[in-house]
Design a protein around this motif. Structure first.
Motif, mmCIF file in Angstrom:
data_model
loop_
_atom_site.group_PDB
_atom_site.id
_atom_site.type_symbol
_atom_site.label_atom_id
_atom_site.label_comp_id
_atom_site.label_asym_id
_atom_site.label_seq_id
_atom_site.Cartn_x
_atom_site.Cartn_y
_atom_site.Cartn_z
ATOM 1 N N ALA A 1 0.827 -1.206 0.000
ATOM 2 C CA ALA A 1 0.000 0.000 0.000
ATOM 3 C C ALA A 1 0.861 1.256 0.000
ATOM 4 C CB ALA A 1 -0.923 -0.003 1.218
ATOM 5 N N LEU A 2 2.003 1.207 0.677
ATOM 6 C CA LEU A 2 2.904 2.351 0.702
ATOM 7 C C LEU A 2 3.576 2.577 -0.654
ATOM 8 C CD1 LEU A 2 4.446 1.736 4.230
ATOM 9 C CD2 LEU A 2 3.028 3.697 3.564
ATOM 10 N N GLU A 3 3.481 1.584 -1.535
ATOM 11 C CA GLU A 3 3.892 1.752 -2.933
ATOM 12 C C GLU A 3 2.702 2.139 -3.804
ATOM 13 O OE1 GLU A 3 7.333 1.165 -4.103
ATOM 14 O OE2 GLU A 3 7.398 1.538 -1.942
ATOM 15 N N ASP A 4 1.573 2.459 -3.152
ATOM 16 C CA ASP A 4 0.318 2.837 -3.808
ATOM 17 C C ASP A 4 -0.326 1.675 -4.547
ATOM 18 O OD1 ASP A 4 -1.605 4.805 -3.970
ATOM 19 O OD2 ASP A 4 -0.896 5.577 -5.900
ATOM 20 N N HIS A 5 -0.137 0.484 -4.025
ATOM 21 C CA HIS A 5 -0.828 -0.707 -4.520
ATOM 22 C C HIS A 5 -1.642 -1.226 -3.331
ATOM 23 C CE1 HIS A 5 1.283 -1.387 -8.468
ATOM 24 N NE2 HIS A 5 2.000 -0.421 -7.915
ATOM 25 N N ARG A 6 -2.890 -0.754 -3.241
ATOM 26 C CA ARG A 6 -3.698 -0.922 -2.036
ATOM 27 C C ARG A 6 -4.785 -1.972 -2.260
ATOM 28 N NH1 ARG A 6 -2.515 3.930 0.908
ATOM 29 N NH2 ARG A 6 -1.291 5.312 -0.440
ATOM 30 N N TYR A 7 -4.845 -2.921 -1.321
ATOM 31 C CA TYR A 7 -5.822 -3.999 -1.440
ATOM 32 C C TYR A 7 -6.402 -4.320 -0.081
ATOM 33 C CZ TYR A 7 -3.889 -4.469 -6.065
ATOM 34 O OH TYR A 7 -3.488 -4.192 -7.348
ATOM 35 N N ASP A 8 -7.626 -4.830 -0.116
ATOM 36 C CA ASP A 8 -8.299 -5.255 1.095
ATOM 37 C C ASP A 8 -7.590 -6.484 1.663
ATOM 38 O OD1 ASP A 8 -10.891 -5.217 2.823
ATOM 39 O OD2 ASP A 8 -10.699 -7.289 2.117
ATOM 40 N N LEU A 9 -7.383 -6.467 2.964
ATOM 41 C CA LEU A 9 -6.653 -7.551 3.619
ATOM 42 C C LEU A 9 -7.324 -8.900 3.393
ATOM 43 C CD1 LEU A 9 -4.298 -8.345 5.533
ATOM 44 C CD2 LEU A 9 -5.857 -7.881 7.443
ATOM 45 N N ASP A 10 -8.638 -8.952 3.482
ATOM 46 C CA ASP A 10 -9.329 -10.231 3.321
ATOM 47 C C ASP A 10 -9.206 -10.756 1.896
ATOM 48 O OD1 ASP A 10 -10.100 -10.395 5.956
ATOM 49 O OD2 ASP A 10 -12.009 -9.353 5.631
ATOM 50 N N GLU A 11 -9.169 -9.868 0.904
ATOM 51 C CA GLU A 11 -8.983 -10.317 -0.476
ATOM 52 C C GLU A 11 -7.593 -10.915 -0.657
ATOM 53 O OE1 GLU A 11 -9.703 -7.084 -3.108
ATOM 54 O OE2 GLU A 11 -11.852 -7.001 -2.714
#
Length: 247
Positions: A56-66
């Motif tokens: 996410a800090l590289e701007d690749h953000r995903y839901d933890l459960d996914e």
């Protein structure tokens, strides 16, 4: 006896108290009762969350459960997961061959993101990386938290590898905390702490890059805060392990 070249940084205003507070948060977290019988489960969850936060800090953000379900194929996220899995096997090598470990971390992080010929190869700042490697190798003088903070800051400032170099920086800092005994079990998710304070993370990293005492101080105080936040998350995860949802 060789003096510690980083020791003067501890004299910057409010840095040493912040580091002391971070140590206290970690010590408190390590006493959580879930770690006695369910330490492996807690460590696995911390590792997953750290990887998701680092991506996410590289701007690749995903839901933890996914991510937990295995449905996310983004190569940066997959690289973060590979790095998280591979860190444990690099702890002993890190203080002996830092440049080799950095190259290996980049291979893990950037596979599928940059051309294969660029994996593990420096693109810039070779002299500064040599200096950083010299600081890491065999260094048992610098306090672990201070050394990890400087390793992280130098690598995100220099960006010496193509692609998601931040994954490498955060992993190298984690290796330092583990190998130097600050977090021997590797269960402090500092990456989650950075993400929780993301504007401060970005701003203090930029301040560090100026090279001024105030800039360095800003980064060191942020790093201590991120460690404290990562330590506090251990208690949350431990409570979830002891009291699973739906019970």
């Amino acid at each position: 006896m060789t003096s510690d070249p980083l020791a003067p940084l501890l004299a910057l205003a409010d840095v040493e108290p912040a580091f002391t507070q971070a140590r206290e948060h970690v010590d408190a977290a390590m006493r959580h009762r879930a770690l006695r019988r369910n330490g492996g489960q807690v460590a696995a969850e911390v590792s997953l969350r750290a990887a998701v936060a680092s991506a996410a800090l590289e701007d690749h953000r995903y839901d933890l459960d996914e991510v937990r379900a295995g449905t996310v194929t983004d190569p940066v996220l997959q690289g973060a997961l590979r790095v998280a899995e591979g860190v444990g096997g690099l702890v002993d090598l890190w203080p002996r061959a830092p440049r080799q470990v950095l190259a290996r971390l980049h291979v893990l992080a950037a596979r599928g993101v940059v051309p294969d010929d660029d994996l593990g190869r420096l693109t810039s700042a070779a002299d500064r990386i040599d200096a950083l490697a010299g600081l890491v190798a065999g260094n048992d003088r610098t306090p672990p938290l201070l050394l990890a903070a400087i390793v992280h800051a130098e690598l995100i400032t220099l960006k010496p590898f193509a692609g998601p170099a931040g994954l490498v920086a955060r992993a190298a800092a984690r290796l330092t905390l583990i190998g130097r005994g600050f977090d021997p079990r590797g269960i402090v998710g500092v990456e989650a702490g950075h993400l929780a304070r993301e504007p401060e993370y970005t701003g203090s990293a930029g301040a560090y890059a100026t090279g001024t005492p105030d800039g360095v101080r800003s980064w060191l105080r942020h790093y201590a805060s991120a460690v404290s936040a990562g330590a506090d998350e251990i208690a949350q995860i431990g409570d979830d392990v002891l009291t699973p949802s739906g019970t």
